[in-house]
Scaffold this motif. Structure first.
Motif, short mmCIF file in Angstrom:
data_model
loop_
_atom_site.label_atom_id
_atom_site.label_comp_id
_atom_site.label_asym_id
_atom_site.label_seq_id
_atom_site.Cartn_x
_atom_site.Cartn_y
_atom_site.Cartn_z
N MET A 1 51.25 107.12 -11.38
CA MET A 1 50.27 106.59 -10.45
C MET A 1 50.04 107.65 -9.37
SD MET A 1 49.98 103.95 -12.15
CE MET A 1 48.44 103.65 -11.27
N SER A 2 48.77 107.99 -9.15
CA SER A 2 48.48 109.11 -8.27
C SER A 2 47.08 108.98 -7.71
CB SER A 2 48.60 110.41 -9.09
OG SER A 2 47.79 111.42 -8.55
N ILE B 1 43.69 104.35 -8.96
CA ILE B 1 42.89 103.11 -9.05
C ILE B 1 41.68 103.18 -8.12
CG2 ILE B 1 44.80 101.67 -9.83
CD1 ILE B 1 44.64 100.40 -6.92
N GLY B 2 41.51 104.26 -7.39
CA GLY B 2 40.32 104.36 -6.54
C GLY B 2 40.46 105.52 -5.57
N GLY C 1 51.88 103.51 -1.62
CA GLY C 1 52.79 103.64 -2.76
C GLY C 1 52.09 103.28 -4.06
N GLY C 2 52.70 103.65 -5.17
CA GLY C 2 52.08 103.42 -6.47
C GLY C 2 52.26 102.01 -7.01
N GLN D 1 45.28 111.23 -7.07
CA GLN D 1 44.49 112.38 -7.53
C GLN D 1 44.07 112.29 -8.99
OE1 GLN D 1 47.24 115.48 -6.53
NE2 GLN D 1 47.15 114.97 -4.35
N TYR E 1 41.02 106.28 -2.58
CA TYR E 1 41.62 105.98 -1.30
C TYR E 1 43.12 106.17 -1.47
CZ TYR E 1 41.38 101.79 -4.14
OH TYR E 1 41.40 100.93 -5.21
N TYR F 1 56.04 108.06 -0.34
CA TYR F 1 56.08 109.19 0.61
C TYR F 1 54.81 110.04 0.49
CZ TYR F 1 60.90 107.65 -0.06
OH TYR F 1 62.02 106.89 -0.22
N GLU F 2 54.98 111.38 0.54
CA GLU F 2 53.82 112.27 0.40
C GLU F 2 53.40 112.41 -1.05
OE1 GLU F 2 51.69 113.75 2.55
OE2 GLU F 2 52.73 112.46 3.96
N GLY G 1 54.82 106.36 -7.21
CA GLY G 1 55.18 107.31 -6.18
C GLY G 1 55.26 106.66 -4.81
N LEU H 1 46.86 104.91 -1.06
CA LEU H 1 47.76 103.78 -0.83
C LEU H 1 49.09 104.33 -0.31
CD1 LEU H 1 47.12 102.05 -4.27
CD2 LEU H 1 46.35 101.18 -2.05
N1 SAH Z 1 49.78 112.86 -0.44
C1 SAH Z 1 49.10 112.18 -1.52
C2 SAH Z 1 49.18 110.65 -1.36
C3 SAH Z 1 50.55 110.09 -1.55
S1 SAH Z 1 50.56 108.37 -1.40
C4 SAH Z 1 47.64 112.60 -1.55
O1 SAH Z 1 47.09 112.86 -0.49
O2 SAH Z 1 47.04 112.64 -2.64
C5 SAH Z 1 52.09 107.95 -2.17
C6 SAH Z 1 52.01 107.44 -3.60
O3 SAH Z 1 51.17 106.31 -3.66
C7 SAH Z 1 51.46 108.41 -4.62
O4 SAH Z 1 52.45 109.29 -5.09
C8 SAH Z 1 50.96 107.48 -5.71
O5 SAH Z 1 52.02 107.12 -6.59
C9 SAH Z 1 50.55 106.24 -4.93
N2 SAH Z 1 49.10 106.16 -4.71
C10 SAH Z 1 48.45 106.37 -3.54
N3 SAH Z 1 47.13 106.18 -3.69
C11 SAH Z 1 46.92 105.85 -4.99
C12 SAH Z 1 45.76 105.53 -5.76
N4 SAH Z 1 44.55 105.53 -5.21
N5 SAH Z 1 45.94 105.23 -7.06
C13 SAH Z 1 47.17 105.25 -7.63
N6 SAH Z 1 48.30 105.53 -6.94
C14 SAH Z 1 48.18 105.83 -5.63
#
Ligand code: SAH
Length: 253
Positions: free
Chosen positions: A88-89, A134-135, A141-142, A91, A137, A116-117, A114, A139
């Protein structure tokens, strides 16, 4: 189908799957949802899962060792054709109904949540088969994102929805009577609510007329709320599914 959720907050998942369609599917054995506490794969007293980022900067990064060891313990001999690892990311390519359909074809899907950062980049590169967002923005956490993937993928498994027709007719479905369109509007009693009447075609019992009204209403609603879907269908493109993406090594998936 089995979902594995790898998380530092296993309690997070106490609620989301205890309701409705997904809860019924779990109860009947069609779906299995296994939550794994990542800290079980740490070796130090404090059960450390994160560390400071190389190069400095704000926040902490999830360490690779517990994540790799957890996946290797959950699947000692992995079969990539049947088992999929998703990170889950924020990016990743955007999750959509096509991706849900594709994931529902695996026997087991493991979702890495995921915090933290984010997660050490080597997890995305060498452990996960794909990253999913999932979008657009961020979150905290994952877990919430993983719950979205489990819910929308799990409900596509044969037998999970009581009425197989509802999966075919609904929004973003590629099959059925109105592929690529939003679902048609739905109404229930009363036929007249505060002067707002249900469309006449739905009240008559003429199935052909009802079907025609639904097709036209779905098209009108799609045009009004999601014109991008019509443009995409006209261009013949299939959405954002990773199937059509470029792999890390530059080759087409
Ligand atoms: N520093 C990263 C954000 C980390 S948020 C960045 O700027 O891209 C922490 C965790 O939340 C991520 O590792 C991921 O597992 C989850 N997460 C945050 N936003 C998400 C999204 N839109 N979709 C899926 N997982 C997300």
């Amino acid at each position: 189908m089995t979902f594995h959720l790898l998380t530092i907050f296993p309690d997070f998942f106490q609620g989301p799957f205890n309701h409705g369609v997904v809860a019924r599917a779990v109860k009947s054995g069609l779906l299995e949802i296994k939550v794994h506490d990542l800290r079980a794969w740490t070796k130090d007293f404090h059960k450390t899962v994160d560390d400071r980022p190389f190069g400095g900067g704000e926040g902490m990064v999830m360490k690779p060792e517990p994540l790799f060891e957890a996946v290797e313990a959950i699947w000692p001999r992995r079969d990539p054709a049947r088992q999929r690892i998703v990170l889950m990311s924020a990016q990743g390519p955007l999750f959509d109904q096509r991706t849900a359909h594709r994931l529902s074809g695996y026997e087991e899907v493991l979702l890495i949540c995921g915090r933290y950062e984010g997660v050490d980049e080597r997890v995305g590169e060498y452990l996960a088969d794909e990253e999913i967002s999932i979008g657009d923005y961020v979150l905290s956490g994952g877990e919430l994102a993983a719950a979205v993937v489990v819910d929308s993928t799990g409900r596509l498994m044969p037998g999970v929805l009581g009425n197989e027709d509802s999966a075919r007719r609904e929004s973003f479905s590629e099959a059925g009577s109105a592929p690529g369109l939003l679902d048609c509007p739905h109404y229930t009693r009363p036929a007249d609510f505060r002067g707002w009447r249900v469309p006449e075609a739905l009240l008559g019992g003429n199935h052909a007329a009802i079907e025609k009204w639904r097709r036209e209403a779905a098209r009108e609603k799609t045009r009004r709320l999601r014109p991008d879907l019509l443009a995409r269908a006209a261009a013949g493109s299939g959405g954002t599914d990773q199937e059509s993406a470029i792999k890390k090594d530059g080759t087409e998936v």
